[in-house]
Design a protein around this motif. Sequence first.
Motif, PDB file in Angstrom:
ATOM      1  N   GLU A 161       0.856  -1.182   0.000  1.00 27.29           N
ATOM      2  CA  GLU A 161       0.000   0.000   0.000  1.00 27.29           C
ATOM      3  C   GLU A 161       0.897   1.238   0.000  1.00 27.29           C
ATOM      4  O   GLU A 161       1.572   1.527   0.998  1.00 27.29           O
ATOM      5  N   MET A 162       0.925   1.939  -1.125  1.00 26.79           N
ATOM      6  CA  MET A 162       1.782   3.118  -1.213  1.00 26.79           C
ATOM      7  C   MET A 162       1.264   4.219  -0.291  1.00 26.79           C
ATOM      8  O   MET A 162       0.090   4.572  -0.330  1.00 26.79           O
ATOM      9  N   SER A 163       2.147   4.741   0.528  1.00 32.95           N
ATOM     10  CA  SER A 163       1.770   5.821   1.439  1.00 32.95           C
ATOM     11  C   SER A 163       2.397   7.125   0.968  1.00 32.95           C
ATOM     12  O   SER A 163       3.399   7.130   0.244  1.00 32.95           O
ATOM     13  N   LEU A 164       1.803   8.237   1.366  1.00 30.88           N
ATOM     14  CA  LEU A 164       2.306   9.555   1.029  1.00 30.88           C
ATOM     15  C   LEU A 164       2.867  10.217   2.279  1.00 30.88           C
ATOM     16  O   LEU A 164       2.643   9.758   3.397  1.00 30.88           O
ATOM     17  N   SER A 165       3.592  11.288   2.085  1.00 28.10           N
ATOM     18  CA  SER A 165       4.138  12.021   3.222  1.00 28.10           C
ATOM     19  C   SER A 165       3.000  12.597   4.063  1.00 28.10           C
ATOM     20  O   SER A 165       1.880  12.776   3.575  1.00 28.10           O
ATOM     21  N   GLU A 166       3.274  12.904   5.309  1.00 27.44           N
ATOM     22  CA  GLU A 166       2.240  13.347   6.243  1.00 27.44           C
ATOM     23  C   GLU A 166       1.535  14.622   5.789  1.00 27.44           C
ATOM     24  O   GLU A 166       0.361  14.823   6.059  1.00 27.44           O
ATOM     25  N   ASN A 167       2.257  15.498   5.093  1.00 33.28           N
ATOM     26  CA  ASN A 167       1.656  16.769   4.678  1.00 33.28           C
ATOM     27  C   ASN A 167       0.955  16.677   3.320  1.00 33.28           C
ATOM     28  O   ASN A 167       0.504  17.674   2.785  1.00 33.28           O
ATOM     29  N   LEU A 168       0.878  15.467   2.757  1.00 36.04           N
ATOM     30  CA  LEU A 168       0.230  15.282   1.456  1.00 36.04           C
ATOM     31  C   LEU A 168      -0.842  14.205   1.589  1.00 36.04           C
ATOM     32  O   LEU A 168      -0.539  13.032   1.745  1.00 36.04           O
ATOM     33  N   LYS A 169      -2.101  14.619   1.534  1.00 37.12           N
ATOM     34  CA  LYS A 169      -3.201  13.674   1.732  1.00 37.12           C
ATOM     35  C   LYS A 169      -3.522  12.892   0.472  1.00 37.12           C
ATOM     36  O   LYS A 169      -3.941  11.743   0.531  1.00 37.12           O
ATOM     37  N   LYS A 170      -3.356  13.516  -0.702  1.00 35.53           N
ATOM     38  CA  LYS A 170      -3.619  12.824  -1.965  1.00 35.53           C
ATOM     39  C   LYS A 170      -2.791  13.467  -3.060  1.00 35.53           C
ATOM     40  O   LYS A 170      -2.336  14.612  -2.935  1.00 35.53           O
ATOM     41  N   LEU A 171      -2.585  12.722  -4.116  1.00 35.15           N
ATOM     42  CA  LEU A 171      -1.882  13.240  -5.278  1.00 35.15           C
ATOM     43  C   LEU A 171      -2.831  14.098  -6.101  1.00 35.15           C
ATOM     44  O   LEU A 171      -4.051  13.934  -6.049  1.00 35.15           O
ATOM     45  N   SER A 172      -2.279  15.012  -6.880  1.00 33.74           N
ATOM     46  CA  SER A 172      -3.105  15.932  -7.652  1.00 33.74           C
ATOM     47  C   SER A 172      -2.294  16.450  -8.831  1.00 33.74           C
ATOM     48  O   SER A 172      -1.112  16.109  -9.000  1.00 33.74           O
ATOM     49  N   LYS A 173      -2.915  17.285  -9.631  1.00 39.98           N
ATOM     50  CA  LYS A 173      -2.210  17.907 -10.755  1.00 39.98           C
ATOM     51  C   LYS A 173      -1.018  18.705 -10.255  1.00 39.98           C
ATOM     52  O   LYS A 173       0.053  18.695 -10.867  1.00 39.98           O
ATOM     53  N   GLY A 174      -1.185  19.395  -9.123  1.00 41.26           N
ATOM     54  CA  GLY A 174      -0.087  20.174  -8.560  1.00 41.26           C
ATOM     55  C   GLY A 174       0.957  19.331  -7.866  1.00 41.26           C
ATOM     56  O   GLY A 174       2.118  19.743  -7.740  1.00 41.26           O
ATOM     57  N   ASN A 175       0.576  18.149  -7.396  1.00 43.52           N
ATOM     58  CA  ASN A 175       1.496  17.204  -6.751  1.00 43.52           C
ATOM     59  C   ASN A 175       1.326  15.829  -7.387  1.00 43.52           C
ATOM     60  O   ASN A 175       0.732  14.922  -6.808  1.00 43.52           O
ATOM     61  N   PRO A 176       1.823  15.672  -8.614  1.00 43.77           N
ATOM     62  CA  PRO A 176       1.598  14.410  -9.335  1.00 43.77           C
ATOM     63  C   PRO A 176       2.483  13.286  -8.812  1.00 43.77           C
ATOM     64  O   PRO A 176       3.467  13.522  -8.111  1.00 43.77           O
ATOM     65  N   ILE A 177       2.113  12.082  -9.178  1.00 51.00           N
ATOM     66  CA  ILE A 177       2.905  10.918  -8.798  1.00 51.00           C
ATOM     67  C   ILE A 177       4.274  11.011  -9.457  1.00 51.00           C
ATOM     68  O   ILE A 177       4.415  11.459 -10.597  1.00 51.00           O
ATOM     69  N   ALA A 178       5.311  10.627  -8.716  1.00 55.85           N
ATOM     70  CA  ALA A 178       6.681  10.758  -9.202  1.00 55.85           C
ATOM     71  C   ALA A 178       7.450   9.469  -8.925  1.00 55.85           C
ATOM     72  O   ALA A 178       7.013   8.610  -8.157  1.00 55.85           O
ATOM     73  N   ASP A 179       8.622   9.349  -9.558  1.00 56.81           N
ATOM     74  CA  ASP A 179       9.424   8.129  -9.403  1.00 56.81           C
ATOM     75  C   ASP A 179       9.772   7.862  -7.937  1.00 56.81           C
ATOM     76  O   ASP A 179       9.800   6.718  -7.497  1.00 56.81           O
ATOM     77  N   GLU A 180      10.031   8.942  -7.169  1.00 59.65           N
ATOM     78  CA  GLU A 180      10.424   8.727  -5.779  1.00 59.65           C
ATOM     79  C   GLU A 180       9.309   8.134  -4.924  1.00 59.65           C
ATOM     80  O   GLU A 180       9.575   7.532  -3.887  1.00 59.65           O
ATOM     81  N   HIS A 181       8.056   8.273  -5.374  1.00 62.42           N
ATOM     82  CA  HIS A 181       6.955   7.659  -4.630  1.00 62.42           C
ATOM     83  C   HIS A 181       7.047   6.127  -4.643  1.00 62.42           C
ATOM     84  O   HIS A 181       6.432   5.458  -3.814  1.00 62.42           O
ATOM     85  N   PHE A 182       7.803   5.597  -5.610  1.00 61.33           N
ATOM     86  CA  PHE A 182       7.929   4.139  -5.738  1.00 61.33           C
ATOM     87  C   PHE A 182       9.207   3.606  -5.091  1.00 61.33           C
ATOM     88  O   PHE A 182       9.510   2.415  -5.228  1.00 61.33           O
ATOM     89  N   ASP A 183       9.963   4.460  -4.406  1.00 63.53           N
ATOM     90  CA  ASP A 183      11.222   3.990  -3.809  1.00 63.53           C
ATOM     91  C   ASP A 183      10.977   2.827  -2.849  1.00 63.53           C
ATOM     92  O   ASP A 183      11.682   1.806  -2.891  1.00 63.53           O
ATOM     93  N   GLU A 184       9.994   2.971  -1.958  1.00 63.70           N
ATOM     94  CA  GLU A 184       9.692   1.890  -1.019  1.00 63.70           C
ATOM     95  C   GLU A 184       9.182   0.663  -1.764  1.00 63.70           C
ATOM     96  O   GLU A 184       9.518  -0.472  -1.416  1.00 63.70           O
ATOM     97  N   GLY A 185       8.385   0.877  -2.809  1.00 67.45           N
ATOM     98  CA  GLY A 185       7.877  -0.229  -3.607  1.00 67.45           C
ATOM     99  C   GLY A 185       8.999  -1.023  -4.250  1.00 67.45           C
ATOM    100  O   GLY A 185       8.958  -2.264  -4.298  1.00 67.45           O
ATOM    101  N   ARG A 186      10.027  -0.339  -4.740  1.00 62.69           N
ATOM    102  CA  ARG A 186      11.177  -1.030  -5.342  1.00 62.69           C
ATOM    103  C   ARG A 186      11.908  -1.864  -4.292  1.00 62.69           C
ATOM    104  O   ARG A 186      12.359  -2.975  -4.569  1.00 62.69           O
ATOM    105  N   GLU A 187      12.013  -1.323  -3.082  1.00 63.58           N
ATOM    106  CA  GLU A 187      12.667  -2.072  -2.008  1.00 63.58           C
ATOM    107  C   GLU A 187      11.845  -3.314  -1.651  1.00 63.58           C
ATOM    108  O   GLU A 187      12.397  -4.390  -1.403  1.00 63.58           O
TER     109      GLU A 187
END
Length: 508
Positions: free
Chosen positions: A397-423
């Motif tokens: 279950e991909m989690s976001l940082s505490e100050n980001l409740k959901k992804l959006s046009k202004g805060n789109p999904i990025a490669d670093e969001h998958f760092d934990e997933g790659r691990e």
Amino acid sequence: MSREQLTNDIWKACDILRRDDNCGGVMEYVEHIAWLLFLKFFDEQEEIFGLEAELAGRSYKRVVDEAYRWSKWVPKALGSRVGGNSRRTTPEWDGDGLMQFVRGELIPYLASLNGSSEREVISGIFSDRNVVLCASPYNLKDVLEIIDSIDFKNPDDIHTVSHIYEGLLKRLGSENKMAGEFYTPRPIIRFMVEVIDPQIGETVYDPFCGSCGFLVEAYSHMQKQEKTTKDHKILQYDTFVGQEKKALPALLGIMNMVLHGIRVPDIRRRNTLAENLKNVSERFDIVITNPPFGGKENAQIQENFPIKSNATELLAVEHIIKKLKLSSKARCGMVVPEGTLFRGGAFATLKQMLLNDLNLFLVVSLPSGAFAPYSDVKTALLFFDRSSSTKEVLYYEMSLSENLKKLSKGNPIADEHFDEGREIVRLWRDYSQGKVTPQDFPDSSWFVDEKTLVERQYDLSARNPNRLEGEKLPHPSELTARMIENQQKFQQSLERLHKMIIRQDEAL
């Protein structure tokens, strides 16, 4: 020409088209510049093919007849170059002559091509739709001048244009909701390709290829393995197949592939779901895709499938399963709406088949807004293969940082969001070799055995047992999806009751 100058010139061409009366929106000017780039690129590729054939002592028959080659008709519109790139002779055509040729001769000719795979690729781009052509001949001439200056025999020019083109596709995805039909955020694609890990010699299929992001990324991944001319030939001609129902995404996808190095892409214009799964003759080692969801197919299309449903996302999974080779190494990575994980009825039947006949080894639950801004549907990634039936499923279950409740046009999904997933994927590979245990995995991941999933009646929802009890609330999109499903069931029951009453009345 420097990379900076070329970049500025192409964006200038976009601005010229954007101001034209026929190309006001991003969809129109991206389409227009794509087919012009394609014609310029293909003409130069034909020159390369001819030289290669001459060096090999064989003949080469050009795909496009002489009068319709870029190098023949563009000089008539702009004048031939003299003394390098700075000066041109007087053009043969005025503005009206150019527009008459393009509209009345060039596009109809290209749409009518047939007789070879290359000709049918071109025909598929220009037939079955109204090709966007700018209203002003002066705008068209200015854009032709810019595109004619690109040297597609120069790797630097190709790299620059491919980078800009990806930027155009991203802009298309950000500014036009319709682009959600064929644009998948590249960080999602890159992660999925890493998990699937395609190897040279394996065939890769995207049955809903859109702008071909999955095939392009798979090619980039496999190109790093290339060591011999045989490897190169396999990647160019015997590896990638895509299918796309609509003409515009097919054009964007073909151009995307050629700019990234696949010279003659095997992209087929057809409705994938129209294939009868009782007579499957072509199968693939790897399927990687983002199928259409939320759509409905008619009863005639549903007859092609063992499990009947009008939901495109369910039919897509059936198609994919049937198109995977009957090999233990055959595997798939796909995007699904999260409702697919918990829906019952035909969906439960399909998931039972998936667990019994294949090994569902990984489910990734993406956060809300992963496909923002053109889709708010919460999504998940499924990964499965033919190695065995499913014994247990790894969830992440991909989690976001505490100050980001959901992804959006202004805060789109990025490669670093998958760092934990790659691990987690790295740990999973070690786990499959007995090097680590489930306790070595982070709290964002967990295993569920097949018996538990059966007891849940094939509800594959991501329910993280590592979260605190107070946090174990379903996402609002999961709740609304369940409400919609219950409403549909109620509607069906009401309709059946209504028909029974009518029949009773008629019998009296």
